[in-house]
Every structure is written in C-alpha cells, then in structure tokens.
Design a protein around this motif. Structure first.
Motif: not given
Length: 729
Positions: A565, A428-430, A540-542, A406, A408
């Motif tokens: 993304n 798979k984080n933020y 799988c992030n932003n 998790q 960021s």
C-alpha cells in the motif's frame, strides 16, 4: 438399598447427572432385573461387567453416552453369562487393549440390537454376530478399528433394518448377495472404510432402502444409475469421496422422498442442463469436485436448500428464473460469467460462495441487506465499483472475502459494525483512503465468539454430537434418535410390538473451504479449522495515511496483512498487544521510524516482514525476532542488526583484518583498473563481432538505437513544452 428390591425388573438411570462410581454390589443382588440403563451420566471408576452375569432374566444393557470416564472391566473371557440378551449398547469406551471382550457374546443367540460404536475395538470383523443371531435388527460398530472383509451369512436376515460399519478399516469387495441376504434393510452406512471395486448388483433390488452411505471409500467404477431408478424410497444417498466416473443423472430425476444427495469428490462427467427435477424439497445436493459441464438448471435452484456445485466446469450465467430460497449455495471455482446473481432470499440464506468465477459488474446492494448472512465469498472475480455504502439490515457476517477483484472507493465504515467478523479479505483491489480506525471494533475471533463460530462450518447442514457424528437439521426427528430412545421402544412386556427404524448419522458432509493469505501462502481453511483462524488482509491496494493505533486492540487476530500500500508514519507500538498474531506483514509501504522493541513480546509470531519501507534503527534480536532472516527487512537501507558478542570480540582481537578490509581498493587499484579495461574491450569486440556476423541481430540493434533516439527526442520536447506552459501560467 437395591438389594431389598427383590422384584425389581427395570433399573433406568439414563439422562441424569449422576457421578461417582457404580458399585457392583448395587446391581448384583436383584436377580429379577431385565433392563439396565446407566447411559448419559457422569460415572467414573471401574465397573466389573462380570458382576451381572448371574442375572438370568437380563435382556437389555445400556451403557455409554456423554463424557465416559467409566472404565469397563472386561476380563471376562472365562465367564459364562446366564442371560440371553436382546439388546446391548456399550459405546464410547476405550476397549482397544481388551481383545477378549467380545468373546462373551459368542454365547448370545437372541440379540436384536447391538451397538459397540466408539470403542476402538480391533481385530477381524465379527461376522459371527450375524451368523449366531438370526433375529438381529440393528448392528452398529461405528468408529472402531475392525479389519478384513465384510462377511454376511448365507441365510437371509429378513429382520435386519439397520447396519452401520462406518469409520473402520474394512476393505475388499462388498458381498455379492448383500441385497438378497439383507433384502429389508433400510439403513446401510459403509462410509470411511477401504472398500473397493463396484457395488454388487443385488443392492439395486433393495427397494426398502432409505439411507445408503458409502462415502470415503475406494469404489472406482461407473456410477450406479440403477440406484435412483430402483431404490425409490431413498431419503439419503451419499457416494462422495470415491472414484466413481461417468454420467449419473437421468434426463428426468423423479425422487419424491430424496432429501440428501452427496456425489462430491468423484470423477463424474456430463451436463445438468437437460436434467429436470420433479419432487419435493431437497435438503442437500453436493456434486462438488467433479468434471461436470454445461449450465446450472434453474429447477435445482428452486428445490434445493443447500447446494454445493463448486470446482466443476459449469459455465454461463447463474440461473435467476426462480429465487433461491435455501440457506447455503456454493458454485465457486467454475466458469460462470455475467453479473452477480441477486436472486437469493436474503431472509434465509446464510452462506454464499461465488468465488473463483468470471462474474463482472458491481456488487448488488441486496447481498448485504440480510439478517441471516454469515459467509459472503466473492473472491477471485472481475467485480468493480465500490462496496455498497448504504445497507438495510446489518448482516451477522463471520466471513467477508472480496479479495482479488477490481473494487474501488473507500472501505465503508458499516463493516466495523459487523463486530463478529473473523476473516475480512479486501486484498488485491483498488481501495483508496485511509484504514478505518473503527476496525478495532471487530472481534476477529475473540474467545466469546468461538462457540458461535461453529456455525460457519456446519450451519445449514446439521451438527456434530459428542461422538463426532454428524446429524442433519431439518429432517425427520428420527434422524437424531439416540440408541437408548430406540431400545426403550422395544416393549419389554409386549413381544409383538413393531419395530421402528432408527436412522444413522451421515458418514460425510460438505467440506467448506475459505482461501486466505497468511504466512506468505494462500491457504485453504476447511470446516472446523475456520473456528481457529481469524485475519485481516488489506494488502495490494492504494491505501494511504498512518496505520491506526487502535488496530493494536485486535488481541485475538492471527494474521494481519497491510503490505503493498502507501501507508506512512511509524509502526504503532500498540501492535505489541497482538498477542495471538502469527503473521504480520507491513512490507512495501512508506513506513518510517524504528521497529518497536516491544514487538519481541509477540510469542506466536512466525512470519514478520517490513521489507521495502523507510525504517531505521536497530532490528530487534530477541524472542521470535531472532528467527527472522534478512528477507524480512530488505529494502530498508537504514535498518541494521545489532552486533552480536561474537562479532564484537572478533572486531577487537583482529584489527589487522579490519584494516585490510578498509584498504582493499588501495592495495589492488592498478590491477583492478587493468582487468576492468581489458574486460570492457573484450566485451565490445565480442558484441561488434556478433552484429557483424548475424544480420538479424544487427538490424534489431539499429532499430533499438533508432527507437531510443526518437523516444529521447520526444521526451525532451514534450517536457520543454509542459514547462513553458507551466511558467507562462
């Protein structure tokens, strides 16, 4: 020239750079020869072994080593040698199609040292070697294809100190009287065979045993605890890759000489929480892939240099009562919790595997303040916060895996300075912000890094020699003695000179695994396959912004995943320079424009996906792109495949079919409306009948309508309220 040296006794050419062929005439004349050593050279051609059979004084023959291109002429079944050898080393030759080669040894009765390893010899185990040579001390038949059972004579072989039968196809039970006949044995390597059942109890009395390796067999009984209690001189004990079960460790483990303990990949149970170790530093402990439970004892952290405890059921916090001063630690795939441990000596640790646990909290800055760290695997925990932005000494990382947490913040640019990274997993984080363009500074497995990359899999354990034997670093130098060194200490003129033991290499070692998503699958890369894998996974992030064109400089990368993304812009044309890429995933973004036609030059591309973007234009249909199905492009309504020649021909030749397809709604409109209306009323009647018959579903339906009305009402009121505030301001 040698034929003039009539008194020549020793012909020693080992460890040189000689090449070419060996003339049989060279060594056929001096009949006084007692010692011949041609090992570790680059000889080629064919050599007739029978040319030396008339040397009656010959005692020692040494061939082999390095890259053997020399072919031994072994058609000697009818020959009767005049010598009685004391030592024969003939390793690294392909003697598979020469079943009669060993027959000349039937007449030998003074052999003390025999090394026939790496020759692809087959047939039954030559038990007659032990029967005929009662003074034999050293027998090495490693890496052949001998079959059958391991037979030993009934009379004691008190002089035998070293047996290596590893990497064969021997099977069955071990001899019951093994510990009686070979009572003075110091090294016993039975690894990589098919032995089954249990250890004979006579082994427990071999108190001179220093190395025992029975790994990678089918031994399937309760683990022999008496080995640790009786064989107190053990330096190496390898029982891994079997089916041993039960508890192994006594409450007090007092082995002052033990340096290597391999118990991985068995079915061991029990807890280590109450096991205390008293002794010297242990080089390697492997209890991975078992069913062990409880907490990790702090004494193990202090005394062990390379500790592998992954894939068990350990729980609790990682013990930091004492600092871990070793070079390798693996506690992955357990149930450890609490904050990430930071009690590692970052001046010595090279690999840290903490993945697949329940660690929480931020990543300590100390984990990146290292000049030795090569692998940091924290994947699959509950870590949060940013990656430390300020670090001291830049670690020489090869693998950095932080995926499935998790975390960021933005991707720190110091990662770009770790230019030797081969695998970088931040998926798979933020993470926010743009992709750093400086990632192109990372090698991701350029050819100059392959040889250094071997340290990823083996550093901390040892090294592999040219014969694929594993030698342990940091132990007694005798572990890496070669056969020729051993024989040179025999003392040709001093029959009473004492023998010194030579220690065999390990039959097995810890298997390192790194999980990495490529080709749409989470694959585990093990040991040396890591040297051929390189990849970047930011999925799988932003992440936002455009894909940096500079990523096209990663010409050696094999897997690139930027999917899931919020990336915009077009696919860089520079991606056509990713000549080694096998998996390229850009799906689930906001990319626009066309797919660059130059990507058809990516000849190794096996998996490609740009699904669910805003791409348009024609889909390339040449090269590897001709093999990708529609799932690679779905979710892009403005992408189209170019019509094939067959489709264009059909389009011209059958206009009536096209016309009928264009007007299907006109010809059957009445029938369509009638059938649709009838189906609609039947559905309503059936639904009403269900609610009338079943009161439970009737209540559920009324509750649903009521909740829907309330939700709609509050949504409208809330929207009007927000709009009024907006316009008032």
């Amino acid at each position: 020239m040698l034929n003039n040296l009539t008194s020549l006794e020793i012909l020693d050419l080992h460890r040189n750079l000689f090449s070419g062929s060996i003339s049989s005439y060279l060594i056929s004349s001096p009949k006084s020869l007692r010692f011949i050593d041609f090992s570790d050279n680059y000889f080629q051609g064919s050599f007739s072994f029978s040319s030396i059979f008339n040397h009656s004084k010959l005692e020692i023959i040494i061939f082999g080593g390095r890259e053997n291109k020399l072919q031994i002429d072994t058609e000697i079944a009818a020959c009767n040698p005049q010598f009685q050898l004391r030592a024969l080393e003939l390793s690294g030759f392909n003697l598979k199609n020469n079943p009669t080669f060993l027959t000349f040894l039937l007449s030998q009765h003074r052999l003390e040292v025999v090394d026939l390893s790496h020759n692809m010899l087959n047939g039954k185990f030559p038990s007659w070697l032990l029967e005929n040579n009662r003074n034999i001390k050293f027998l090495k038949l490693r890496n052949n294809s001998f079959t059958g059972t391991f037979h030993i004579p009934q009379h004691p072989l008190s002089g035998m100190i070293h047996i290596d039968l590893s990497c064969n196809q021997l099977r069955g039970r071990l001899p019951k009287d093994l510990g009686v006949v070979l009572s003075n044995l110091k090294v016993l390597n039975l690894s990589l065979n098919h032995f089954d059942a249990d250890f004979p109890t006579s082994i427990y009395g071999m108190n001179k045993l220093e190395k025992l390796d029975s790994s990678s067999n089918n031994l399937s009984v309760e683990v022999p605890k008496a080995l640790l209690q009786n064989c107190t001189n053990l330096i190496t004990l390898m029982l891994s890759n079997n089916k041993f079960h039960g508890e192994f460790f006594p409450p007090l483990l007092n082995l002052t000489k033990l340096r290597i303990l391999g118990l991985g990949s068995n079915q061991l149970t029990g807890s280590l929480a109450n096991v205390e170790y008293h002794g010297g530093k242990i080089f390697l402990v492997d209890v991975s892939y078992n069913n062990m439970t409880g907490k990790i004892p702090s004494s193990w952290i202090y005394y062990v240099n390379s500790l592998s405890m992954g894939n068990n059921n350990f729980e609790g916090q990682f013990p930091c009562d004492q600092q871990f001063t070793g070079s390798f630690i693996d506690v992955s795939q357990n149930f450890l919790s609490g904050p990430l441990p930071s009690c590692f000596n970052m001046e010595s640790v090279e690999q840290i595997h903490l993945d697949g646990n329940n660690f929480t909290g931020p990543i300590p800055n100390a984990l990146f303040n290292s000049s030795t760290l090569r692998v940091l695997n924290l994947r699959g925990n509950n870590l949060f916060g940013p990656i430390p932005a300020q670090i001291g000494s830049l670690p020489p990382l090869r693998i950095l895996s932080l995926g499935n947490n998790q975390l960021s913040g933005s991707i720190p640019k110091w990662i770009c300075q770790s230019s030797k990274i081969r695998i970088l997993d931040l998926s798979k984080n933020y993470f926010l912000g743009s992709i750093p363009s400086c990632l192109s500074n990372i090698s991701f497995g350029t050819i100059d890094d392959y040889y250094g990359g071997i340290d990823i899999a083996a550093k901390g354990f040892g090294y592999m020699d040219n014969n694929n034997e594993f030698y342990v670093n940091g132990l007694d130098e005798r572990d890496s003695f070669e056969f020729s060194d051993f024989v040179h200490n025999m003392g040709l003129s001093d029959e009473s000179k004492s023998w010194q033991p030579v220690y065999s290499s390990l039959g097995s070692f810890i298997e390192i695994q790194i999980a990495f998503l490529t080709k749409r699958n989470l694959l585990s890369y093990k040991h040396y396959t890591l040297n051929f894998m390189s990849g970047l996974d930011l999925s799988c992030n932003n992440l936002t912004g455009e894909i940096p064109r500079s990523l096209g400089k990663l010409s050696s990368i094999r897997a690139l995943n930027l999917s899931h993304n919020h990336l915009t812009g077009s696919i860089p044309v520079s991606f056509s320079n990713l000549t080694e890429v096998e998996s390229l995933d850009l799906s689930y973004n906001k990319l626009s424009g066309e797919i660059p036609s130059t990507l058809v030059n990516l000849n190794f591309l096996a998996v490609f996906s740009v699904a669910y973007n805003n791409l348009s234009g024609s889909i390339p249909d040449k090269g590897q792109f001709a093999t990708f199905d529609d799932s690679s492009y779905e979710g892009n309504p403005f992408l189209s495949r170019p019509p094939s020649e067959k489709n264009r021909t059909n389009f011209v030749e059958s206009p009536s079919s096209v016309e009928s397809e264009e007007k299907w709604y006109e010809s059957d409109r009445t029938f369509f409306l009638a059938s649709f209306t009838a189906t609609y009323f039947v559905f309503l009647l059936g639904f009403g009948a269900l609610l009338y018959i079943n009161p439970y579903w009737r209540r559920r339906w009324f509750y649903f309508i009521e909740n829907f009305l309330y939700s709609s009402y509050y949504f409208v009121v809330d929207s009007i309220y927000k709009l009024s505030i907006y316009f008032n301001n």
